[in-house]
Design a protein around this motif. Structure first.
Motif, short mmCIF file in Angstrom:
data_model
loop_
_atom_site.label_atom_id
_atom_site.label_comp_id
_atom_site.label_asym_id
_atom_site.label_seq_id
_atom_site.Cartn_x
_atom_site.Cartn_y
_atom_site.Cartn_z
N TYR A 153 0.54 4.12 0.05
CA TYR A 153 0.21 5.50 0.90
C TYR A 153 0.81 5.10 2.50
CZ TYR A 153 -2.06 8.78 3.96
OH TYR A 153 -2.39 9.49 5.02
N GLU B 59 -12.17 10.63 -12.75
CA GLU B 59 -11.01 10.67 -11.88
C GLU B 59 -10.34 11.90 -11.69
OE1 GLU B 59 -6.51 8.97 -11.41
OE2 GLU B 59 -7.75 7.79 -12.87
N ASP C 236 -5.01 10.88 1.70
CA ASP C 236 -4.69 10.51 0.63
C ASP C 236 -5.95 10.28 -0.46
OD1 ASP C 236 -3.00 9.27 -1.24
OD2 ASP C 236 -3.66 7.12 -0.90
N GLU D 192 -8.90 9.10 2.06
CA GLU D 192 -8.54 8.29 3.40
C GLU D 192 -8.29 9.44 4.23
OE1 GLU D 192 -5.54 5.26 5.48
OE2 GLU D 192 -5.74 5.30 3.34
N ASN E 91 1.03 -1.13 0.15
CA ASN E 91 0.06 0.18 -0.05
C ASN E 91 0.87 1.23 -0.05
OD1 ASN E 91 -1.68 2.35 0.70
ND2 ASN E 91 -2.94 0.95 2.19
N GLU F 262 -8.08 17.40 -3.94
CA GLU F 262 -6.82 18.17 -3.82
C GLU F 262 -6.98 19.66 -3.28
OE1 GLU F 262 -5.06 17.73 -7.49
OE2 GLU F 262 -4.51 15.59 -7.31
N VAL G 152 -7.33 0.56 -3.20
CA VAL G 152 -5.89 0.72 -3.29
C VAL G 152 -5.13 -0.08 -4.55
CG1 VAL G 152 -3.56 -0.05 -1.98
CG2 VAL G 152 -5.64 0.39 -0.84
N ARG H 190 -6.94 8.68 -4.00
CA ARG H 190 -6.17 7.68 -4.79
C ARG H 190 -7.19 6.70 -5.68
NH1 ARG H 190 -5.34 5.50 0.60
NH2 ARG H 190 -7.07 4.01 1.00
N GLY H 191 -6.93 6.09 -6.49
CA GLY H 191 -7.71 5.12 -7.42
C GLY H 191 -7.34 5.45 -8.73
N THR I 2 -12.37 1.13 -14.23
CA THR I 2 -11.23 1.91 -14.22
C THR I 2 -10.87 2.60 -15.48
OG1 THR I 2 -9.66 0.01 -14.88
CG2 THR I 2 -10.30 0.37 -12.33
N MET J 82 -12.44 5.47 -7.01
CA MET J 82 -11.75 6.33 -6.36
C MET J 82 -12.03 6.47 -4.62
SD MET J 82 -9.94 7.73 -8.65
CE MET J 82 -9.30 9.07 -7.79
N ARG K 34 -10.07 13.95 -8.29
CA ARG K 34 -8.89 14.59 -7.70
C ARG K 34 -8.64 16.15 -7.67
NH1 ARG K 34 -5.13 11.03 -7.28
NH2 ARG K 34 -5.26 8.70 -8.37
#
Length: 452
Positions: free
Chosen positions: A186, A346, A365, A376, A184, A354, A233, A367-368, A266, A373, A350
């Protein structure tokens, strides 16, 4: 005009009354993310019995990559229902079954001949894959990984991680299952660089062949290319390549569990395609049937044909209705223009979070891959999980009209599994609400001011 329309507080009075019926007559062991009773659904919108409209970013836990009630799927189901519902593939033949198999065989990675078997749900597909691998190799050992979720049958619970939620008081479990570390990125251990950690993780696969099980006893390695319940993850390509190398070296079958990460989720039909690694078998379910129960194992023909006649099968598996839905779904999910929605999702997730991350250091985090997605949440620089914060974010987002769900080995991530064709304005409306909720809940929990 906003897509979310709330005529009552959520849950509304009719939903609450129907929740009482559920409490009275349905086992309390059945989980539920939000106390909403659905009247109808279309695309990414759910209309409840109280006249409220909410945005669904979970799609039945990744079941609806094409959205609720896609017209092509509804038409296929309706036409098939007027012909035959389920004559039974173990009794007679119906061509829908072979059509689904043909599409999966054609589009699954690997330049070799493939075959497919259909079943009802993800756990059944995983069990079939393991049984076939055991039969083909004549071995019993099954290697799985930390954070994995493979199902709720006895064998797949043995293969699943996260003991407290899925396995407590349910044993004994099936034997000959060996769990190994998975990287992982992260959570790189203190004192290691990401490169050192990834190398160490790969080295552990070789170590396991001495410490845990000899390679000659392994039937299969089973791995999710992107952990789903484990917290969205993505598994590094280098680690997947190492699994492939070990399988080749010891003669084990590599099984990619794509129950959640497959079916276009994905941006490719199968998530493992991003790595370039080709597994021997792939398990498929969830969005394959666009809401109807269907699953599959697709892979090398010589492995799939190994069991004796009658060794695998299912009364309802691959019924005509589910197969009709799957053909319609696959026709959409193999269209590059439709799959492009994953990249858009995605990028939007993000961008939105962000920005939130600048204000909320607990958002550790983002992620994805594509429309799979997660964000965390942690309490400190040591990355101590913060599941209570996530529970409040999920509940408060729902009360404002957005359905999301928890995930992660420590239950400290918010998961997003929207339809690939969710309109951009609906996606941004929903994510902006979740972003506002994150800022608000964090401010309340820490009593620290944040900017809007």
């Amino acid at each position: 005009m906003p897509s979310i329309q709330l005529t009552t507080a959520l849950p509304g009075p009719k939903s609450q009354a129907m929740q009482q019926r559920r409490r009275d007559h349905v086992t309390a062991a059945l989980g539920q993310t939000v106390p909403l009773t659905v009247q109808s659904a279309l695309g990414s919108l759910i209309h409840d019995v109280d006249g409220n409209t909410v945005i669904d970013l979970m799609g039945g836990i990744g079941v609806l990559a094409v959205g609720h009630n896609h017209p092509a799927v509804v038409q296929a189901i309706t036409e098939q229902a007027q012909q035959a519902v389920n004559p039974g593939m173990l009794v007679v033949n119906h061509d829908n079954y072979a059509q689904v198999a043909e599409l999966l065989n054609r589009h699954a990675p690997g330049d070799f001949r493939k075959k497919t078997i259909l079943a009802n749900g993800g756990a059944e597909a995983v069990e079939n894959a393991v049984k076939i691998a055991r039969y083909y190799t004549g071995r019993a050992g099954v290697v799985v990984f930390e954070g994995a979720y493979h199902g709720r049958t006895n064998l797949t619970m043995a293969m699943t991680s996260k003991y407290g939620l899925f396995k407590k008081n349910m044993g004994p479990f099936a034997p000959e299952v060996y769990r190994l570390h998975v990287p992982n990125m992260y959570r790189v251990p203190t004192g290691m660089t990401p490169e050192q950690y990834l190398q160490w993780s790969c080295d552990q696969l070789d170590f396991a062949l001495t410490a845990y099980i000899d390679g000659s006893a392994i039937a299969a390695f089973v791995i999710e290319p992107v952990l789903g319940e484990g917290g969205i993850v993505p598994i590094p390509a280098r680690f997947l390549e190492k699994v492939r190398e070990v399988c080749d070296r010891v003669g084990a079958v590599m099984i990619a569990d794509e129950i959640q990460s497959g079916s276009g989720r994905t941006g490719k039909l199968f998530a493992i395609e991003h790595s370039g690694v080709v597994p021997d078998l792939i398990t498929v379910a969830k969005s394959l049937g666009a809401g109807l129960p269907i699953s599959a194992v697709v892979g090398r023909a010589e492995i799939m044909d190994a069991p004796h006649l009658g060794a695998v099968g299912s009364t309802y598996g691959g019924g005509p209705l589910a197969c009709a839905a799957a053909v319609a779904s696959l026709n959409l999910l193999t269209d590059p223009a439709f799959l492009a929605g994953a990249e858009r999702i995605e990028a939007t997730v993000r961008r939105v979070f962000e920005d939130v991350q600048k204000d909320v250091p607990a958002l550790g985090d983002i992620r994805g891959i594509g429309a799979m997605m997660a964000i965390e949440f942690v309490k400190d620089d040591a990355k101590t999980p913060w599941p209570e914060l996530v529970m409040e974010i999920v509940g408060r987002s729902f009360r404002r009209g957005v359905i999301v769900m928890r995930a992660g080995l420590f239950t400290n991530a918010v998961r997003f599994l929207p339809a690939l064709n969710i309109p951009q304005d609906q996606l941004e409306e929903a994510l902006d609400i979740v972003a506002d909720v994150v800022r608000e809940v964090y401010r309340e929990q820490t009593a620290q001011p944040v900017t809007a």
